[in-house]
Write an enzyme that holds these catalytic residues in place. Structure first.
Site, PDB file in Angstrom:
ATOM      1  N   LYS A 205       0.869  -1.183   0.000  1.00 42.43           N
ATOM      2  CA  LYS A 205       0.000   0.000   0.000  1.00 42.43           C
ATOM      3  C   LYS A 205       0.896   1.220   0.000  1.00 42.43           C
ATOM      4  CE  LYS A 205      -2.865   2.615   3.276  1.00 42.43           C
ATOM      5  NZ  LYS A 205      -3.989   2.554   4.224  1.00 42.43           N
ATOM      6  N   LYS A 207       1.034   5.151   0.741  1.00 41.62           N
ATOM      7  CA  LYS A 207       0.339   6.311   1.286  1.00 41.62           C
ATOM      8  C   LYS A 207       0.566   7.475   0.341  1.00 41.62           C
ATOM      9  CE  LYS A 207      -1.780   7.017   4.144  1.00 41.62           C
ATOM     10  NZ  LYS A 207      -3.217   7.203   4.269  1.00 41.62           N
ATOM     11  N   ASP A 235      -3.487   5.271  -1.431  1.00 42.16           N
ATOM     12  CA  ASP A 235      -4.428   5.937  -0.521  1.00 42.16           C
ATOM     13  C   ASP A 235      -4.090   7.421  -0.358  1.00 42.16           C
ATOM     14  OD1 ASP A 235      -6.029   6.793   1.549  1.00 42.16           O
ATOM     15  OD2 ASP A 235      -5.058   5.579   3.099  1.00 42.16           O
ATOM     16  N   ASN A 237      -6.027   9.615   0.896  1.00 40.98           N
ATOM     17  CA  ASN A 237      -6.885  10.140   1.966  1.00 40.98           C
ATOM     18  C   ASN A 237      -7.941  11.135   1.475  1.00 40.98           C
ATOM     19  OD1 ASN A 237      -4.300   9.415   4.013  1.00 40.98           O
ATOM     20  ND2 ASN A 237      -6.351   8.992   4.770  1.00 40.98           N
ATOM     21  N   GLU A 260      -8.045   3.197  -2.276  1.00 40.52           N
ATOM     22  CA  GLU A 260      -8.448   3.563  -0.912  1.00 40.52           C
ATOM     23  C   GLU A 260      -8.690   5.069  -0.829  1.00 40.52           C
ATOM     24  OE1 GLU A 260      -6.137   1.796   2.215  1.00 40.52           O
ATOM     25  OE2 GLU A 260      -6.677   3.385   3.628  1.00 40.52           O
ATOM     26  N   ASN A 289     -11.073   4.194   5.294  1.00 38.33           N
ATOM     27  CA  ASN A 289     -11.079   4.322   6.749  1.00 38.33           C
ATOM     28  C   ASN A 289     -11.619   5.699   7.103  1.00 38.33           C
ATOM     29  OD1 ASN A 289      -8.169   4.926   5.669  1.00 38.33           O
ATOM     30  ND2 ASN A 289      -8.433   6.246   7.457  1.00 38.33           N
ATOM     31  N   ASP A 313     -10.793  -0.796  11.593  1.00 38.38           N
ATOM     32  CA  ASP A 313      -9.757  -0.706  12.613  1.00 38.38           C
ATOM     33  C   ASP A 313     -10.368  -1.005  13.991  1.00 38.38           C
ATOM     34  OD1 ASP A 313      -7.956   0.246  14.525  1.00 38.38           O
ATOM     35  OD2 ASP A 313      -7.191   1.804  13.172  1.00 38.38           O
ATOM     36  N   HIS A 339      -7.568  -0.837   8.940  1.00 36.53           N
ATOM     37  CA  HIS A 339      -6.782   0.403   8.858  1.00 36.53           C
ATOM     38  C   HIS A 339      -5.797   0.450  10.024  1.00 36.53           C
ATOM     39  CE1 HIS A 339      -6.577   4.368  10.938  1.00 36.53           C
ATOM     40  NE2 HIS A 339      -6.171   4.785   9.753  1.00 36.53           N
ATOM     41  N   ASN A 341      -2.734   3.061  12.286  1.00 36.71           N
ATOM     42  CA  ASN A 341      -1.915   4.235  12.571  1.00 36.71           C
ATOM     43  C   ASN A 341      -0.644   3.701  13.203  1.00 36.71           C
ATOM     44  OD1 ASN A 341      -3.203   6.766  11.853  1.00 36.71           O
ATOM     45  ND2 ASN A 341      -4.817   6.179  13.282  1.00 36.71           N
TER      46      ASN A 341
HETATM   47  O1  GKR Z   1       0.122   7.383   9.311  1.00 36.35           O
HETATM   48  O2  GKR Z   1       0.211   9.109   8.019  1.00 36.35           O
HETATM   49  C1  GKR Z   1      -0.336   8.102   8.406  1.00 36.35           C
HETATM   50  C2  GKR Z   1      -1.630   7.682   7.762  1.00 36.35           C
HETATM   51  O3  GKR Z   1      -2.015   8.670   6.842  1.00 36.35           O
HETATM   52  C3  GKR Z   1      -2.726   7.466   8.785  1.00 36.35           C
HETATM   53  O4  GKR Z   1      -2.868   8.612   9.583  1.00 36.35           O
HETATM   54  C4  GKR Z   1      -4.059   7.151   8.136  1.00 36.35           C
HETATM   55  O5  GKR Z   1      -5.058   7.240   9.104  1.00 36.35           O
HETATM   56  O6  GKR Z   1      -3.103   4.983   7.622  1.00 36.35           O
HETATM   57  C5  GKR Z   1      -4.196   5.757   7.611  1.00 36.35           C
HETATM   58  C6  GKR Z   1      -5.002   5.621   6.364  1.00 36.35           C
HETATM   59  O7  GKR Z   1      -5.061   4.544   5.832  1.00 36.35           O
HETATM   60  O8  GKR Z   1      -5.647   6.585   5.935  1.00 36.35           O
HETATM   61 MG    MG Z   2      -6.612   5.127   4.505  1.00 40.92          MG
END
Ligand code: GKR
Ligand code: MG
Length: 446
Positions: A205, A207, A235, A237, A260, A289, A313, A339, A341
């Site tokens: 995955k 980010k 993802d 967000n 995602e 999430n 989660d 999900h 953190n």
């Molecule tokens: O750890 O920066 C991070 C992630 O962006 C986390 O805060 C997210 O909540 O992992 C998470 C996600 O899947 O969106």
């Molecule tokens: Mg996410």
């Protein structure tokens, strides 16, 4: 005799993190969690881990009188009492301050409740000599739980004066790579190779929500080229517009196993509505999430057909709630995922036990643990093999014996560095002075 809970401790802790970039900014040098330790009259300890920050610490502490003195067999009554108490006090607190990237965590009582539920289930498992997984849902359905390699772009820590950890692990490529800048598709592929080499992951995955979407699509294409068999997701967000998400992902059918949170709320449309349109138009499976995080949201998501993979989660659904989501997915042609953190090994065990009780076909679980590997709070380190963690049927409770010295050190790290609630905007100031969170723009598109 049924053991009685004699003591409940709430311990805020910190661990070291890399300068991981995401849509909310850059991770600071420390991540924080709240650890709950319960000791019962048999001398067993039960443990739980939930998100960090004083709000959750206080909420957990306020539940101590409802827990101490109760027999562990009454765990459901204890949880009901804590839920009522937390819900009432949340109502009293009114507005919880500014809208930030992670405000959601404080809007739900479950993030504290899961910290009470986990040690109760751990104690019960130890008393009954069964794994926690066998106390969840309809019981344990698997012993091997698949996780994914959670890849991040990494900022240059040397551009800050913050005390990021470096040179802590020279044992292999992963140990070296995880603290150094990674800002290109090639660097992301190297991260994936190193993570695969150490942990054996088959799923990746990335980010996103950091660079313009086109750049992140290049990175996932490069990952797929390097690992043609892998299941890959990206993802951002929810920071892309619906149009942009469709344009970027429209022809990624052969690259992404699922998308995602590719888009979010937009104008008069909710995130669930834009995700539904994205899913219908691109044909891609959608995970979230962000817009399917409790039962009310789940109902709306199912009606709209916006989410095919709810990432349940256990910290914000509770462990029992996350398994209920898995059961519903199994019955309703959805697939379950988790999900994460930043977290220690206790949360990792909580996730593994939920997944071991999740029926049917499930997706590889998210975990940030690889960024924290080496900082476990239990007496033994978790061990991934072929991308999986084992939950043996002869495991008792969560399978973790807390190491008091490590717990104390993590608490000292928290106190001595004035840690508290996560704030990714702070570290980002070193990269882009005056940087502010904007839910509709990638972090480095300023
Ligand atoms: O750890 O920066 C991070 C992630 O962006 C986390 O805060 C997210 O909540 O992992 C998470 C996600 O899947 O969106
Ligand atoms: Mg996410």
């Amino acid at each position: 005799m049924v053991p009685v809970i004699e003591c409940m401790e709430v311990i805020p802790v910190a661990g070291y993190d890399s300068m991981l970039l995401n849509q909310a900014g850059a991770h600071g040098p420390f991540f924080t969690r709240n650890i709950v330790v319960m000791t019962d009259s048999s001398g067993f300890t039960g443990v739980g881990e939930v998100p960090g920050g004083e709000v959750i610490t206080r909420r957990l502490e306020s539940c101590i009188p409802l827990v101490e003195g109760q027999p562990i067999g009454r765990y459901k009554d204890i949880l009901l009492a804590c839920n009522d108490h937390l819900t009432a006090s949340l109502r009293d607190q009114g507005a919880l301050g500014a809208e930030t990237a992670h405000a959601q965590i404080f809007k739900k009582v479950t993030n504290a409740l899961a910290g009470i539920e986990a040690p109760l289930l751990d104690l019960l498992g130890k008393h009954l000599e069964v794994p926690v997984a066998s106390l969840l849902g309809d019981g344990q359905v698997r012993t091997s739980v698949r996780f994914l390699a959670y890849l991040f772009y990494i900022g240059d820590r040397t551009k800050t004066d913050l005390p990021y950890l470096a040179g802590d692990d020279d044992s292999d490529a992963w140990g070296r790579i995880r603290r150094e800048p990674a800002l290109t598709p090639d660097a992301i592929v190297r991260e994936a190779e190193a993570a695969r080499e150490r942990y054996g992951f088959h799923d990746f995955k990335l980010k996103g929500g950091v660079f313009p979407g086109e750049e992140e699509v290049k990175a996932v294409r490069a990952l797929k080229e390097r690992f043609p068999q892998a299941r890959i997701t990206l993802d951002p967000n929810g920071c892309w517009s619906l149009d942009e998400a469709i344009r970027l992902c429209g022809d990624l059918g052969g690259v992404l196993a699922y998308a995602e949170d590719p888009c979010g709320a937009e104008g008069v449309f909710s995130g669930r509505e834009t995700m539904a349109e994205f899913h219908r138009i691109t044909g891609l499976a959608t995970a979230t999430n962000m817009v399917d995080t409790d039962w009310r949201e789940m109902k709306a998501a199912i009606r709209l057909d916006s989410v095919t993979i709810p990432l349940a989660d256990p910290h914000f659904w509770t462990m029992q709630g996350a398994v209920r989501v898995a059961q519903l997915c199994h019955d309703m042609d959805l697939t379950w995922g988790v999900h994460s953190n930043n977290h220690f090994d206790i949360s990792l065990a909580m996730v593994a036990h939920c997944a071991a009780a999740a029926p049917g076909r499930v997706n590889a679980c998210d975990t940030h643990y690889i960024w924290q590997d080496g900082q476990h709070l239990g007496t033994t380190a978790p061990c991934f093999k072929d991308g999986c963690l084992e939950v043996p049927r002869d495991c008792v409770g969560l399978g973790i014996e807390i190491d008091r010295a490590k717990l104390e050190a993590a608490h000292r790290l928290y106190v001595e560095n004035g840690c508290g609630t996560r704030d990714d905007a702070a570290a980002m100031q070193f990269i882009v002075p005056g940087w502010r969170y904007d839910p509709k723009r990638p972090a480095l598109v300023r």
